[in-house]
Design a protein around this motif. Structure first.
Motif, PDB file in Angstrom:
ATOM      1  N   GLN A  65       0.757  -1.186   0.109  1.00 43.35           N
ATOM      2  CA  GLN A  65      -0.007   0.034   0.029  1.00 43.35           C
ATOM      3  C   GLN A  65       0.775   1.327  -0.045  1.00 43.35           C
ATOM      4  N   SER A  66       1.928   1.154   0.650  1.00 45.88           N
ATOM      5  CA  SER A  66       2.997   2.244   0.347  1.00 45.88           C
ATOM      6  C   SER A  66       4.689   1.875   0.645  1.00 45.88           C
ATOM      7  N   PRO A  67       5.298   2.621  -0.248  1.00 41.91           N
ATOM      8  CA  PRO A  67       6.756   2.268  -0.140  1.00 41.91           C
ATOM      9  C   PRO A  67       7.482   1.771   1.108  1.00 41.91           C
ATOM     10  N   GLU A  68       7.098   2.231   2.270  1.00 42.47           N
ATOM     11  CA  GLU A  68       7.605   1.753   3.421  1.00 42.47           C
ATOM     12  C   GLU A  68       7.445   0.385   4.003  1.00 42.47           C
ATOM     13  N   GLU A 116       6.131  -5.783  -4.720  1.00 46.25           N
ATOM     14  CA  GLU A 116       6.694  -4.323  -5.340  1.00 46.25           C
ATOM     15  C   GLU A 116       8.000  -4.181  -4.832  1.00 46.25           C
ATOM     16  N   MET A 117       9.089  -3.426  -5.520  1.00 46.75           N
ATOM     17  CA  MET A 117      10.119  -3.142  -4.897  1.00 46.75           C
ATOM     18  C   MET A 117      10.583  -1.793  -5.620  1.00 46.75           C
ATOM     19  N   THR A 118       9.861  -1.248  -5.959  1.00 44.96           N
ATOM     20  CA  THR A 118      10.247  -0.066  -6.854  1.00 44.96           C
ATOM     21  C   THR A 118       9.354   1.254  -6.641  1.00 44.96           C
ATOM     22  N   GLY A 138      -1.463  -3.434   3.867  1.00 42.63           N
ATOM     23  CA  GLY A 138      -1.381  -2.148   4.393  1.00 42.63           C
ATOM     24  C   GLY A 138      -1.080  -2.053   5.898  1.00 42.63           C
ATOM     25  N   GLY A 139      -1.068  -1.140   6.286  1.00 44.00           N
ATOM     26  CA  GLY A 139      -0.757  -1.145   8.010  1.00 44.00           C
ATOM     27  C   GLY A 139      -1.892  -1.826   8.865  1.00 44.00           C
ATOM     28  N   ASN A 140      -3.066  -1.815   8.291  1.00 43.70           N
ATOM     29  CA  ASN A 140      -4.364  -2.466   8.983  1.00 43.70           C
ATOM     30  C   ASN A 140      -4.064  -4.170   8.596  1.00 43.70           C
ATOM     31  N   GLU A 141      -3.342  -4.498   7.567  1.00 44.89           N
ATOM     32  CA  GLU A 141      -3.514  -5.852   7.404  1.00 44.89           C
ATOM     33  C   GLU A 141      -2.169  -6.345   8.393  1.00 44.89           C
ATOM     34  N   LEU A 142      -1.285  -5.532   8.477  1.00 47.10           N
ATOM     35  CA  LEU A 142       0.034  -6.035   9.323  1.00 47.10           C
ATOM     36  C   LEU A 142      -0.766  -6.070  10.662  1.00 47.10           C
ATOM     37  N   GLU A 143      -1.245  -4.994  11.178  1.00 48.21           N
ATOM     38  CA  GLU A 143      -1.843  -5.085  12.472  1.00 48.21           C
ATOM     39  C   GLU A 143      -2.834  -6.226  12.934  1.00 48.21           C
ATOM     40  N   THR A 144      -3.854  -6.370  12.254  1.00 46.20           N
ATOM     41  CA  THR A 144      -4.681  -7.482  12.398  1.00 46.20           C
ATOM     42  C   THR A 144      -4.224  -9.025  11.763  1.00 46.20           C
TER      43      THR A 144
END
Ligand code: HAM
Length: 416
Positions: A332-335, A357-359, A382-388
Motif C-alpha cells: 500500500q505504501s513504499p515503506e 513491489e520493489m520500486t 497495508g498497515g491494517n493488514e499487518l496489525e490485524t
C-alpha cells in the motif's frame, strides 16, 4: 547496437514456456519408449562429420561451421546429432550395456544455410538413436516413437513418407544405373552435380537447383534395385506398419541428404510450412558405427526440427499452458515493501510462486504489473493488514475476494 547473427534466434521470456512445454512432452514420450538422454559436446573433430555424413553431401561440403582451434585442430560445430552420438557409443563402449540401447537428445545444431522461415543457421533438434539390432521391429519402434512424439505435440496430421535405399551392395548396382541415366543429362546440370557425378552419383538426387531437380525426377528408383534381404526388410516393415495402424506412403523420392543411411529412410512432412515442410527425418544406418571404428551395429534413429514443430504447433493453436505466478503482493505504501518481501519469502518457502513491489509504484501501477505478470491472485498489504494479520486474497480473473489469516494465504491458494 550489436545485432544477433544472421540465421539465429533468441528465445525470449514471453515464448520460452512454449519450448519448455514441447520439450517436456518429448521427454515424457522418450520415457514411455525406454529411451535415456545422452549429452555430447557442441563441437567435435571435423573428421567425424566428414567420415560419417559424407564429404559430397551439402551438409559437409557447404554448410559446416568449421574452424581451427588454438591448438591447430580442425573443429566443427555439430550440424546434427547422429554422428556425435555414434562417436560417443564407440568411445564409451556403450555396446557393453545391454542392447538394444535407446538414447535421445535435445540439442542445438549448426548449418550455414540460406536462412528462411523454418531454416536457420542455429536450429534445434529432438533426436533419437537406437543401437544394437537390425530387426525391422526396431524400425517400427523408431517410427512409432516419432509418430507418438509428433502426436504428443498435437501434430497429428503430419504425413509419413517411407522408402528403402538398400545396403551398400544394392546401392552399387543402383549407382551404376544412376550414372547411366545422368550421363545423358549431365551437360544440362549444375557445376556441383557435374563434380559429384563421378564421386557420389546418389547425391545428384538431392540437388536443389530446379533444372537438376527436374532431371532427377526421371531417374531410376532405388526400390527397383534392392537385394533380396533389403527387399524382405522393407516389405516386413511395411507389413508391421500396416498392422500398427500408422498411416504411411512409400515414396521412392525420399533419399535423405546424409550418406550414412542404409535400408529404411523416412520423413514426416507437412504442406503447411511452405518450402521447409520436413518436420522430422530419420532412418537406419547399419554401417556408421563400424565406419568410425566400432563393431558392426544395427542402428536406427530420427531427428525432429524443433523450430518447425513449434511453428506448426502455433499454426494449430496448441495450448502451451498457463505461465505466470500464483500471487502478487501489493504494497500500500513504499515503506511497507520490506514487510511485503518477507510475506513473499514465506509464500515461496511453501511452494507458492510469488512476487511483490520493489520500486515504490502506486497501487494502480502494481495491479497493472500483476496483470502483466499473469498473477492468479493479488493480496494487498497495508498497515491494517499487518496489525490485524488478516488479508483479502483477490482472484484477478473475476475480482472475487476471500478473507483469511496472513499465515493461511498459501493454504487458501493451494485449495483453489
Ligand atoms: P536431417 O533431415 O538433416 O536429419 O534433420 C532433421 C530435421 O532437422 C529436419 O527434418 C528439419 O526439421 C530439421 N532441420 C534440419 N536443418 C535445419 C535448419 N537449417 N533449420 C531448421 N531446422 C532444420 C538429421 O539431422 C539426422 N541426424 C536425423 C537422424 C537421426 N537420422 C538418424 N538418426
Amino acid at each position: 547496437m550489436i545485432n544477433i547473427p544472421k540465421g539465429t534466434k533468441d528465445v525470449l521470456p514471453g515464448e520460452s514456456h512454449k519450448w519448455q512445454y514441447a520439450e517436456g512432452k518429448l521427454r515424457k514420450v522418450a520415457a514411455l519408449y525406454n529411451a535415456r538422454e545422452i549429452r555430447t559436446p557442441t563441437f567435435e573433430h571435423t573428421e567425424l562429420f566428414v567420415r560419417s555424413i559424407g564429404d559430397e553431401t551439402d551438409v559437409v561440403s557447404k554448410e559446416m561451421y568449421t574452424f581451427e582451434d588454438k591448438g591447430g585442430r580442425s573443429i566443427t560445430l555439430r550440424p546434427e546429432g547422429t554422428a556425435p552420438v555414434a562417436r560417443s557409443y564407440v568411445e564409451n563402449a556403450l555396446d557393453s550395456l545391454s542392447l538394444p540401447l535407446k538414447t535421445y537428445y535435445l540439442i542445438s545444431a549448426f548449418r550455414y544455410e540460406r536462412p528462411q522461415a523454418g531454416r536457420l543457421r542455429e536450429f534445434h533438434q529432438f533426436g533419437v538413436e537406437i543401437y544394437g539390432a537390425t530387426s525391422p521391429y526396431l524400425d517400427l519402434d523408431c517410427i512409432s516413437f516419432a509418430y507418438d512424439a509428433l502426436r504428443a505435440l498435437g501434430l497429428d496430421n503430419v504425413r509419413l513418407k517411407l522408402n528403402s535405399i538398400g545396403c551398400s551392395d544394392c546401392r552399387k548396382k543402383y549407382v551404376e544405373a544412376l550414372r547411366t541415366y545422368f550421363a545423358d543429362h549431365l551437360e544440362d546440370m549444375c557445376g556441383t552435380c557435374k563434380e559429384r557425378y563421378g564421386r557420389n552419383a546418389l547425391r545428384l538426387l538431392d540437388c536443389k537447383n530446379p533444372e537438376c531437380k527436374k532431371i532427377a525426377e526421371g531417374a531410376p528408383v532405388i526400390l527397383d534395385y534392392l537385394c533380396d534381404d533389403c527387399k524382405a526388410h522393407h516389405e516386413k516393415l511395411c507389413g508391421l506398419l500396416d498392422a500398427s495402424g500408422i498411416p504411411y506412403e512409400v515414396d521412392a523420392g525420399i533419399v535423405r541428404g546424409l550418406d550414412y543411411y542404409t535400408r529404411t529412410v523416412f520423413e514426416f512432412v507437412t504442406d503447411e510450412l511452405g518450402a521447409q515442410g520436413t518436420v522430422l527425418g530419420g532412418g537406419r544406418y547399419d554401417d556408421l558405427v563400424q565406419s568410425i571404428g566400432g563393431k558392426p551395429t544395427g542402428c536406427v534413429g530420427f531427428a525432429m526440427g524443433m523450430e518447425r514443430a513449434l511453428m506448426l504447433m502455433e499454426k494449430h493453436g496448441v495450448d502451451f499452458g498457463r505461465t505466470g505466478i500464483d500471487v502478487f503482493v501489493i504494497s500500500q505504501s513504499p515503506e511497507l515493501e520490506g514487510a511485503c518481501m518477507a510475506i513473499v519469502s514465506d509464500l515461496r518457502k511453501e511452494g507458492i510462486s510469488a512476487d511483490t513491489e520493489m520500486t515504490g509504484r502506486s497501487m494502480k501501477a502494481q495491479f497493472k504489473y500483476a496483470d502483466k505478470q499473469n498473477a492468479a491472485y493479488a493480496v494487498v498489504i497495508g498497515g491494517n493488514e499487518l496489525e490485524t494479520q488478516r488479508v483479502k486474497i483477490k482472484r484477478l480473473s473475476d475480482g472475487k475476494e476471500e478473507e483469511c489469516g496472513m499465515n493461511e494465504i498459501a493454504a487458501r491458494i493451494k485449495e483453489n
